[in-house]
Design a protein around this motif. Structure first.
Motif, PDB file in Angstrom:
ATOM      1  N   ASP A   1      17.555  -8.539   0.257  1.00 17.28           N
ATOM      2  CA  ASP A   1      16.103  -8.710   0.285  1.00 17.28           C
ATOM      3  C   ASP A   1      15.786 -10.132   0.751  1.00 17.28           C
ATOM      4  O   ASP A   1      16.034 -11.108   0.036  1.00 17.28           O
TER       5      ASP A   1
ATOM      6  N   ARG B   1       6.288  -3.425  -7.066  1.00 17.50           N
ATOM      7  CA  ARG B   1       7.555  -3.978  -6.611  1.00 17.50           C
ATOM      8  C   ARG B   1       7.919  -5.261  -7.336  1.00 17.50           C
ATOM      9  O   ARG B   1       9.069  -5.502  -7.661  1.00 17.50           O
ATOM     10  N   TRP B   2       6.923  -6.115  -7.624  1.00 24.64           N
ATOM     11  CA  TRP B   2       7.184  -7.419  -8.234  1.00 24.64           C
ATOM     12  C   TRP B   2       6.804  -7.436  -9.705  1.00 24.64           C
ATOM     13  O   TRP B   2       6.617  -8.504 -10.280  1.00 24.64           O
TER      14      TRP B   2
ATOM     15  N   ASP C   1      16.633  -3.963  -0.597  1.00 25.49           N
ATOM     16  CA  ASP C   1      15.226  -4.053  -0.232  1.00 25.49           C
ATOM     17  C   ASP C   1      14.654  -2.648  -0.060  1.00 25.49           C
ATOM     18  O   ASP C   1      15.121  -1.886   0.789  1.00 25.49           O
ATOM     19  N   PRO C   2      13.643  -2.246  -0.850  1.00 23.16           N
ATOM     20  CA  PRO C   2      13.104  -0.888  -0.716  1.00 23.16           C
ATOM     21  C   PRO C   2      12.376  -0.645   0.602  1.00 23.16           C
ATOM     22  O   PRO C   2      12.217   0.496   1.020  1.00 23.16           O
ATOM     23  N   GLU C   3      11.928  -1.711   1.286  1.00 22.74           N
ATOM     24  CA  GLU C   3      11.232  -1.538   2.550  1.00 22.74           C
ATOM     25  C   GLU C   3      12.174  -1.323   3.716  1.00 22.74           C
ATOM     26  O   GLU C   3      11.759  -0.928   4.794  1.00 22.74           O
TER      27      GLU C   3
END
Length: 390
Positions: A57, A204-205, A274-276
């Motif tokens: 990430d 996400r955060w 990283d999920p994106e």
């Protein structure tokens, strides 16, 4: 001093009695916990550096410097615990007054910068770069360094108003004055808690904001407890000798809070994917599809044919004209796109066995057949009685 307490040898100076006194034992417990914290900080720092190649990430990678800063100042807090364990004298009291606010301000400045990074990341979609975060945390920390330096110089250089010299002047500062000098640190602590709330609404955060919030609230609870004991509780009880144990326990406890509630969880989140980022399917990034291999072979064959045609074009005038245009035959015409492992390839033993079998069939001698006598033929043999008759 009347004598060395139980557990301390005769050669131990009175300054270090708290580190070996088995009667009170608070010093032994505090130094043991602080020593374990020093080892934990070194171990976590090695883990943090070793995990850098595994960080996928890119956004989260910008906070690695802040986590390293928190580890550094937390290591200083564990070391400061020993200054509160040893006895009071000019050097130890000056170190306590100066380093207490400076080290806590360093930790809280990194946490506040992390919270500000989360806030900007949620609003703009991207946060500041790593060097910008480092400069921001450094600027917030230098403010407390300047405040503590000026306060220490003023209190030590000015001296008493009546001009009477006071022995161990750094140790004679009132408890309320010491707490008042930490006002800026309290402002940083409040900012850490407030900046963590807006990021809780972002999925996400959310975990990063939760780590900051729990660390800030726990630190705030510890500070409220030790300030009440240091300024009011010990005087009510009538035992002023509890001031040093109160500060030592507060420092070492808060240092472990920074490790357990912030540093360790954040290091664990560094290696999360990283999920994106889209993951390749069907292992296309490891094994290219068969169509790509087939297309590359076709392109190479076409290029080879074109080069041969260009080279032989100079001799076309000498050759007789053909009856009609002939289509060149590709050497890869029999290629069907299968990998080599899918085609049957006979082994050496199979070839040898096949050769021996063929050789036996070629060198086999035909047998002669016994002729049969027909009674009606008068005993004469037929002209072709067998394969050897000719």
């Amino acid at each position: 001093m009347a004598g060395a307490p139980e557990g301390c040898g005769p050669g131990v100076t009175w300054v270090y009695y708290n580190m070996c006194d088995l009667v009170t034992a608070w010093g032994i417990v505090a130094e043991t916990v602080a020593a374990a914290g020093v080892l934990a900080c070194f171990l976590l720092f090695v883990i943090l550096v070793a995990s850098l190649p595994s960080v996928t990430d890119k956004k989260r990678k910008a906070t690695v410097a802040l986590q390293a800063g928190v580890l550094t100042f937390t290591l200083g807090l564990f070391g400061l615990t020993f200054a509160f364990i040893v006895g009071r004298y000019s050097a130890s009291c000056a170190a306590r007054r100066f380093l207490f606010g400076v080290l806590f301000a360093g930790c809280l400045a990194c946490l506040m910068t992390h919270g500000l990074w989360l806030l900007l990341l949620g609003r703009r979609g991207r946060g500041p770069k790593s060097w910008v975060l480092c400069l921001g945390a450094l600027a917030l920390w230098l403010v407390e360094v300047i405040i503590n330096t000026e306060w220490l110089i003023i209190t030590l250089a000015r001296g008493p108003a009546d001009g009477v010299p006071v022995p161990d002047l750094p140790c004679s500062i009132a408890n309320l004055d010491f707490v008042a000098s930490l006002t800026y640190v309290m402002v940083l602590l409040l900012a850490v808690v407030l900046l963590a709330f807006p990021s809780l609404a972002r999925k996400r955060w959310r975990r990063d904001a939760a780590f900051l919030l729990t660390t800030g609230i726990s630190t705030m609870a510890i500070w409220v407890a030790w300030i009440l004991m240091y300024t009011h509780g010990n005087q009510v009880v009538g035992n002023a000798s509890w001031d040093d144990p109160t500060l030592a326990v507060a420092v070492v406890t808060n240092a472990w809070v920074f490790l357990f509630l912030y540093t360790i969880p954040e290091i664990c989140l560094l290696t999360k994917e990283d999920p994106e980022e889209e993951e390749p399917q069907d292992l296309d990034h490891v094994y290219p599809p068969r169509s790509l291999i087939y297309d590359s072979v076709r392109k190479e064959a076409a290029a080879a044919q074109q080069s041969v045609y260009i080279e032989n074009k100079a001799f076309s005038m000498e050759e007789p004209p053909a009856a009609g245009p002939t289509k060149p035959v590709s050497p890869y015409g029999a290629y069907n796109g299968q990998v080599r492992g899918c085609v049957y390839q006979p082994t050496a033993i199979a070839l040898i066995a096949k050769g021996l079998t063929k050789m036996d069939q070629d060198t086999r001698i035909p047998r002669a057949r016994t002729p049969t006598v027909n009674p009606g033929s008068g005993g004469s043999l037929p002209r072709s009685a067998g394969p050897m008759a000719s």
